[in-house]
Enzyme design. Structure first.
Site, PDB file in Angstrom:
ATOM      1  N   GLU A   1     -28.189 -15.292 -16.936  1.00 32.70           N
ATOM      2  CA  GLU A   1     -27.600 -14.161 -16.203  1.00 32.70           C
ATOM      3  C   GLU A   1     -28.468 -13.751 -14.920  1.00 32.70           C
ATOM      4  O   GLU A   1     -29.676 -13.867 -15.117  1.00 32.70           O
ATOM      5  CB  GLU A   1     -26.994 -13.014 -17.055  1.00 32.70           C
TER       6      GLU A   1
ATOM      7  N   CYS B   1     -55.860  18.208  12.744  1.00 32.90           N
ATOM      8  CA  CYS B   1     -56.505  19.604  13.047  1.00 32.90           C
ATOM      9  C   CYS B   1     -57.955  19.366  13.171  1.00 32.90           C
ATOM     10  O   CYS B   1     -58.505  20.420  13.395  1.00 32.90           O
ATOM     11  CB  CYS B   1     -56.022  20.491  11.978  1.00 32.90           C
TER      12      CYS B   1
ATOM     13  N   ASP C   1       0.878  -1.171  -0.177  1.00 34.42           N
ATOM     14  CA  ASP C   1      -0.095  -0.106   0.127  1.00 34.42           C
ATOM     15  C   ASP C   1       0.818   1.217  -0.152  1.00 34.42           C
ATOM     16  O   ASP C   1       0.744   2.295  -0.621  1.00 34.42           O
ATOM     17  CB  ASP C   1      -1.017   0.170   1.164  1.00 34.42           C
ATOM     18  N   PHE C   2       1.770   1.056   0.838  1.00 34.37           N
ATOM     19  CA  PHE C   2       2.876   2.420   0.710  1.00 34.37           C
ATOM     20  C   PHE C   2       3.280   2.659  -0.547  1.00 34.37           C
ATOM     21  O   PHE C   2       3.456   3.910  -1.124  1.00 34.37           O
ATOM     22  CB  PHE C   2       4.197   2.009   1.814  1.00 34.37           C
ATOM     23  N   GLU C   3       3.884   1.757  -1.355  1.00 29.01           N
ATOM     24  CA  GLU C   3       4.410   2.066  -2.430  1.00 29.01           C
ATOM     25  C   GLU C   3       3.411   2.785  -3.388  1.00 29.01           C
ATOM     26  O   GLU C   3       3.458   3.613  -4.157  1.00 29.01           O
ATOM     27  CB  GLU C   3       4.821   0.636  -3.258  1.00 29.01           C
ATOM     28  N   PHE C   4       2.237   1.977  -3.554  1.00 27.85           N
ATOM     29  CA  PHE C   4       1.078   2.393  -4.210  1.00 27.85           C
ATOM     30  C   PHE C   4       0.691   3.748  -4.066  1.00 27.85           C
ATOM     31  O   PHE C   4       0.752   4.434  -4.917  1.00 27.85           O
ATOM     32  CB  PHE C   4      -0.156   1.405  -3.955  1.00 27.85           C
ATOM     33  N   ASP C   5       0.668   4.227  -2.667  1.00 24.23           N
ATOM     34  CA  ASP C   5       0.461   5.641  -2.309  1.00 24.23           C
ATOM     35  C   ASP C   5       1.352   6.551  -2.830  1.00 24.23           C
ATOM     36  O   ASP C   5       1.140   7.577  -3.108  1.00 24.23           O
ATOM     37  CB  ASP C   5       0.194   5.487  -0.841  1.00 24.23           C
TER      38      ASP C   5
ATOM     39  N   CYS D   1     -53.583  23.428   8.623  1.00 26.11           N
ATOM     40  CA  CYS D   1     -53.156  21.944   9.269  1.00 26.11           C
ATOM     41  C   CYS D   1     -51.845  21.789   9.185  1.00 26.11           C
ATOM     42  O   CYS D   1     -51.153  21.782   8.295  1.00 26.11           O
ATOM     43  CB  CYS D   1     -54.007  21.100   8.078  1.00 26.11           C
TER      44      CYS D   1
ATOM     45  N   CYS E   1     -58.166  16.560   4.010  1.00 28.75           N
ATOM     46  CA  CYS E   1     -58.431  17.657   4.885  1.00 28.75           C
ATOM     47  C   CYS E   1     -58.391  19.093   4.162  1.00 28.75           C
ATOM     48  O   CYS E   1     -57.467  19.363   3.545  1.00 28.75           O
ATOM     49  CB  CYS E   1     -57.637  17.607   5.892  1.00 28.75           C
TER      50      CYS E   1
ATOM     51  N   CYS F   1     -59.969  15.236  10.476  1.00 25.07           N
ATOM     52  CA  CYS F   1     -58.396  15.340  10.400  1.00 25.07           C
ATOM     53  C   CYS F   1     -58.032  14.922  11.714  1.00 25.07           C
ATOM     54  O   CYS F   1     -58.370  15.542  12.579  1.00 25.07           O
ATOM     55  CB  CYS F   1     -58.171  16.612   9.810  1.00 25.07           C
TER      56      CYS F   1
ATOM     57  N   LYS G   1     -30.898 -15.134 -22.368  1.00 23.93           N
ATOM     58  CA  LYS G   1     -30.565 -14.669 -23.650  1.00 23.93           C
ATOM     59  C   LYS G   1     -30.323 -15.628 -24.772  1.00 23.93           C
ATOM     60  O   LYS G   1     -29.669 -16.717 -24.244  1.00 23.93           O
ATOM     61  CB  LYS G   1     -29.245 -13.523 -23.410  1.00 23.93           C
TER      62      LYS G   1
ATOM     63  N   ASP H   1     -29.902  -5.226 -10.069  1.00 19.53           N
ATOM     64  CA  ASP H   1     -30.909  -4.431  -9.654  1.00 19.53           C
ATOM     65  C   ASP H   1     -30.295  -3.009  -9.527  1.00 19.53           C
ATOM     66  O   ASP H   1     -30.261  -2.677  -8.120  1.00 19.53           O
ATOM     67  CB  ASP H   1     -31.984  -4.551  -8.722  1.00 19.53           C
TER      68      ASP H   1
ATOM     69  N   LYS I   1     -30.277 -10.885 -13.247  1.00 22.34           N
ATOM     70  CA  LYS I   1     -30.838  -9.502 -13.479  1.00 22.34           C
ATOM     71  C   LYS I   1     -30.629  -8.475 -12.367  1.00 22.34           C
ATOM     72  O   LYS I   1     -31.316  -8.609 -11.062  1.00 22.34           O
ATOM     73  CB  LYS I   1     -32.393  -9.407 -13.760  1.00 22.34           C
TER      74      LYS I   1
ATOM     75  N   LYS J   1     -38.683 -12.358 -13.686  1.00 19.19           N
ATOM     76  CA  LYS J   1     -38.665 -11.755 -12.502  1.00 19.19           C
ATOM     77  C   LYS J   1     -39.102 -12.624 -11.080  1.00 19.19           C
ATOM     78  O   LYS J   1     -39.986 -13.142 -11.383  1.00 19.19           O
ATOM     79  CB  LYS J   1     -39.494 -10.229 -12.568  1.00 19.19           C
TER      80      LYS J   1
ATOM     81  N   GLU K   1     -24.470  -2.727 -15.392  1.00 19.47           N
ATOM     82  CA  GLU K   1     -25.258  -2.173 -14.323  1.00 19.47           C
ATOM     83  C   GLU K   1     -24.213  -1.486 -13.108  1.00 19.47           C
ATOM     84  O   GLU K   1     -23.330  -2.272 -12.822  1.00 19.47           O
ATOM     85  CB  GLU K   1     -26.034  -3.240 -13.688  1.00 19.47           C
TER      86      GLU K   1
ATOM     87  N   LEU L   1     -36.297  -5.201 -21.403  1.00 18.10           N
ATOM     88  CA  LEU L   1     -36.461  -6.329 -21.471  1.00 18.10           C
ATOM     89  C   LEU L   1     -37.818  -7.017 -21.402  1.00 18.10           C
ATOM     90  O   LEU L   1     -38.678  -6.100 -20.409  1.00 18.10           O
ATOM     91  CB  LEU L   1     -35.537  -7.167 -20.533  1.00 18.10           C
TER      92      LEU L   1
ATOM     93  N   TYR M   1     -22.783  -6.697 -18.948  1.00 19.91           N
ATOM     94  CA  TYR M   1     -23.284  -7.719 -19.737  1.00 19.91           C
ATOM     95  C   TYR M   1     -23.440  -7.720 -20.992  1.00 19.91           C
ATOM     96  O   TYR M   1     -24.402  -8.569 -21.576  1.00 19.91           O
ATOM     97  CB  TYR M   1     -24.557  -8.152 -18.974  1.00 19.91           C
TER      98      TYR M   1
HETATM   99  S1  IVH Z   1     -29.450  -7.243 -21.167  1.00 20.46           S
HETATM  100  C1  IVH Z   1     -32.026  -5.173 -24.427  1.00 20.46           C
HETATM  101  N1  IVH Z   1     -28.693  -8.416 -18.927  1.00 20.46           N
HETATM  102  O1  IVH Z   1     -32.487  -4.577 -16.958  1.00 20.46           O
HETATM  103  C2  IVH Z   1     -31.809  -5.204 -22.987  1.00 20.46           C
HETATM  104  N2  IVH Z   1     -29.866  -6.229 -18.899  1.00 20.46           N
HETATM  105  O2  IVH Z   1     -35.240  -4.279 -18.160  1.00 20.46           O
HETATM  106  C3  IVH Z   1     -30.285  -5.675 -22.805  1.00 20.46           C
HETATM  107  N3  IVH Z   1     -30.355  -5.365 -16.671  1.00 20.46           N
HETATM  108  O3  IVH Z   1     -31.997  -1.899 -18.937  1.00 20.46           O
HETATM  109  C4  IVH Z   1     -30.117  -5.727 -21.389  1.00 20.46           C
HETATM  110  N4  IVH Z   1     -29.172  -7.205 -15.469  1.00 20.46           N
HETATM  111  O4  IVH Z   1     -30.269  -2.083 -16.847  1.00 20.46           O
HETATM  112  C5  IVH Z   1     -29.322  -7.222 -19.740  1.00 20.46           C
HETATM  113  N5  IVH Z   1     -27.671  -9.536 -17.228  1.00 20.46           N
HETATM  114  C6  IVH Z   1     -28.605  -8.391 -17.611  1.00 20.46           C
HETATM  115  C7  IVH Z   1     -29.016  -7.493 -16.785  1.00 20.46           C
HETATM  116  C8  IVH Z   1     -29.887  -6.272 -17.362  1.00 20.46           C
HETATM  117  C9  IVH Z   1     -29.891  -5.938 -15.193  1.00 20.46           C
HETATM  118  C10 IVH Z   1     -31.262  -4.387 -16.675  1.00 20.46           C
HETATM  119  C11 IVH Z   1     -30.671  -3.289 -17.547  1.00 20.46           C
HETATM  120  C12 IVH Z   1     -31.834  -3.053 -18.604  1.00 20.46           C
HETATM  121  C13 IVH Z   1     -32.901  -3.565 -17.726  1.00 20.46           C
HETATM  122  C14 IVH Z   1     -34.091  -4.083 -18.880  1.00 20.46           C
END
Ligand code: IVH
Length: 685
Positions: free
Chosen positions: A111, A413, A31-35, A434, A428, A410, A290, A115, A113, A314, A175, A81, A227
């Site tokens: 894959e 009030c 870390d020291f060298e990196f810094d 209020c 109200c 209410c 996919k 969030d 999804k 989902k 994401e 999607l 992705y």
């Molecule tokens: S592929 C044509 N892969 O879901 C869409 N999207 O509902 C190509 N998302 O806007 C997207 N994980 O933000 C893809 N493994 C994944 C994902 C992913 C999350 C999100 C992405 C997209 C939204 C679509």
């Protein structure tokens, strides 16, 4: 060695060490060298700012300020999607594919999804040149500086013999998210200093990506998973190849992806991750399936909104039953009274739920609820808990069983409540006095999306109200140091914790500085903040773009308001009603006198021609040469008007790529002329 050469050397070296550390968990130096290398590079860049490279690791630490994020058009639109919550629909989707592909074999890649916030990352000559948010799918915000703070996102791609060299220009989609671990760390820190905690990782990430100071963003330690690879030149034939290459170029590809030969394997993947997803470092809300082969993807094509070659499964919201201990009634800023269920605390999707909104009286009736019932609680999108019904399998707790009576007056009030025409909510009517309505309006005004007065958060506003120092937002601008110093109060936060709020020198100065700074907030934020019903952030922007200043807006009549893009009758009526009330006009005048912005800073539209004079337009879909705002400007600059919807008054509907059918059908029925982007351009002469 020249400064330029040394900067190049340090940049490459440090990026390499970063990569090894964050992607491969290997520390090649201390870390020291990196810094020490970082300090040397920072100093050199300070002396020669023009020599800072786009892939400089100093961007990781941040310090770059983005005043306002520039809107950027996506080269390839960011689609969504199609979603399903049920396995049969996945099987149906697979059968449609079988049919289209006429018996030819294909495989899938599954894959997570993720969030988070979708990002589009453009690399030029191997270096991250631009990071843009999804926005409306056609245009997003340029958040490059903020994205560069993500340590697992390569600022320069790593070239190895294991993967083909990337094309000169390419785009990666992924994401951005806040890992659970960071989310918890930040919330603990915030609790310690008495700041409001963040609601969930997704909102936390979204807020962080929109911060102006990238040094602040760096502190949030955002992360990313990628992705999707996109470029003009085909260098891969399958998605699988692209994921493998992205990984060796240094991107963070979640190792959880899997190739599946058939839909049974897809189902196994789903059921595995449905149970295991809480072991992942970030929030997920489903699985994406996919088609692997790019040529087959091309054959399957797209609907107007999403690819036919992918589908999202989902997760259903988790649901558990708990005791309904009571119902309280809350009054919001509009006077609407909302019933809130008070629950026996229960763990749901890894958080404790104690309360849930019941929305309105009809909802209580629909669900047939009584206090003492056991009720099912569900988390929609894993964020907001909601009650979905009575758990008939559990006997009610008879000692407390009582019907839920909606109050006639209410709760704050005692004014008699009434129902507006056609609305389910009770209101109200005591708008002027209020207390929760007054407070709610000021809370709306100070929120981040409006005037962003966070120095008034966490119980401080309450102190001002309790001491009768303010009754509305305009009163904030009359506050003086002497009035505030020494005030105090015990504040009970949402979690039921009591904390003493006391106004010492620094706190008071902070509050006053925040108030002074809010005078710089742009007109659209002010207009949103004053809280006209139905005027959200987006509408406020449309109104300020159109009217340029408050006097023009005050003078607007119902008909012309409806010419503003996205303003319909409901909003137009609400704006007219709001400014029709004398107190509201006085309120606006007081804010104006205090120095708030009531004029747009965007340049008025420069006239280009009269080619579209007296003609009205509306557009739908996406366009090759124009973003939505550009199209608005183009039409106005040439004397035309943009309408908010298809009506008899509409002359031309401009139809772009991926336009939905509804506007088109209506326009055809009404005999509106439908034109293409090219025809529109031709009209400009
Ligand atoms: S592929 C044509 N892969 O879901 C869409 N999207 O509902 C190509 N998302 O806007 C997207 N994980 O933000 C893809 N493994 C994944 C994902 C992913 C999350 C999100 C992405 C997209 C939204 C679509």
């Amino acid at each position: 060695m020249s400064a330029q050469a040394r900067i190049a050397e340090l940049t490459t070296k440090l990026n390499h060490y970063n990569q090894r550390y964050y992607q491969d968990s290997v520390s090649e130096i201390t870390d020291f060298e990196f810094d020490a290398f970082m300090a040397e590079l920072t100093e050199l860049e300070k002396q020669h700012p023009e020599l800072q490279r786009n892939d400089s690791p100093t961007y990781r630490i941040g310090g770059n300020i983005t005043k306002s994020f520039t809107a950027v058009a996506h080269k390839f639109p960011m689609l969504s999607l199609s979603n399903t919550y049920n396995e049969q629909e996945i099987i149906d989707w697979d059968q449609r594919i079988q049919k289209t592909l006429n018996g030819r074999p294909y495989d899938f890649v599954c894959e997570q999804k993720f969030d988070g916030i979708s990002l589009s990352l453009t690399y030029e000559d191997g270096v991250l040149a631009r990071a843009v948010t999804r926005g409306d799918g056609t245009r997003g915000d340029d958040i490059t500086h903020n994205a560069r703070t993500i340590r697992t996102l390569p600022l320069a791609v790593v070239q190895t013999p294991a993967a083909p060299p990337p094309p000169a220009v390419f785009e990666v989609r992924g994401e951005g998210f806040m890992p659970f671990r960071e989310f918890e760390r930040i919330n603990l820190e915030r609790e310690d200093i008495g700041e409001a905690t963040l609601a969930n990782p997704r909102n936390a990430a979204s807020g962080a990506f929109k911060m102006q100071d990238s040094a602040e963003v760096a502190k949030r330690r955002l992360d990313s998973y990628v992705y999707q690879f996109l470029s003009d030149t085909d260098i891969f034939t399958t998605h699988e190849e692209s994921l493998v290459a992205l990984k060796s170029w240094g991107f963070n590809v979640s190792p959880t992806w899997q190739k599946c030969q058939n839909i049974d394997q897809v189902m196994q993947y789903i059921s595995h991750w449905q149970h295991q997803r809480h072991t992942l470092p970030c929030a997920t809300d489903g699985i994406v399936i996919k088609i692997n082969d790019y040529a087959l993807r091309d054959e399957l094509g797209y609907t107007s909104k999403s690819p036919r070659w992918a589908i999202a499964y989902k997760y259903k919201a988790e649901s558990r039953s708990t005791l309904l201990k009571g119902v309280t009634f809350q009054v919001g800023r509009t006077g609407a009274v909302t019933p809130v269920a008070e629950l026996e605390p229960i763990e749901l999707a890894q958080t404790t739920v104690k309360r849930a909104t019941l929305h309105n009286a009809d909802e209580i009736e629909r669900l047939g609820l009584k206090v003492g019932d056991y009720v099912f609680v569900e988390k929609a999108g894993e964020i907001i808990p909601k009650i979905t019904g009575v758990d008939a399998s559990r006997a009610p707790l008879l000692q407390i069983q009582t019907p839920i009576l909606f109050p006639t007056h209410c709760p704050a009030c005692q004014t008699e409540l009434y129902r507006k025409d056609g609305e389910v909510a009770y209101y109200c009517p005591n708008e002027k006095a209020c207390p929760p309505q007054l407070r709610g309006r000021v809370e709306h005004f100070i929120q981040r999306k409006a005037l962003n007065l966070d120095s008034l958060g966490e119980g401080k506003l309450e102190v001002l109200f309790d001491n009768k120092l303010i009754a509305n937002a305009a009163d904030l601008y009359d506050l003086r140091f002497e009035q505030l110093i020494g005030l105090e109060k015990n504040h009970v936060d949402d979690a039921g914790k009591t904390r003493k709020v006391s106004f010492k020198d620094k706190t008071v100065q902070n509050i006053l500085d925040g108030i002074a700074k809010s005078k710089e907030a742009p007109f659209a934020k002010v207009l949103f903040g004053i809280g006209i019903r139905f005027v959200g952030e987006n509408t406020a922007e449309k109104l300020t773009d159109y009217y340029k200043n408050i006097d023009a807006l005050l003078a607007a009549d119902f008909e012309t308001l409806k010419n503003v893009p996205e303003v319909g009758e409901k909003i137009a009526r609400s704006v007219i009603d709001f400014f029709g009330v004398e107190e509201n006009k006085v309120f606006v005048e007081r804010l104006r006198a205090a120095g708030l912005q009531f004029e747009g800073t965007t340049a008025p539209v420069e006239v280009e021609s009269n080619a579209l004079a007296d003609k009205t337009f509306l557009y739908t879909g996406t366009f090759e040469h124009f973003g939505r705002e550009e199209l608005d400007t183009k039409i106005e600059a040439n004397g035309g008007k943009v309408l908010s919807g298809v009506s008899k008054k509409l002359n031309f509907l401009i139809v772009g790529e991926g336009a939905g059918p509804s506007k088109l059908e209506k326009a055809q029925k009404l005999g509106v002329t439908i034109i293409s982007e090219q025809e529109f351009v031709a009209m400009l002469g």
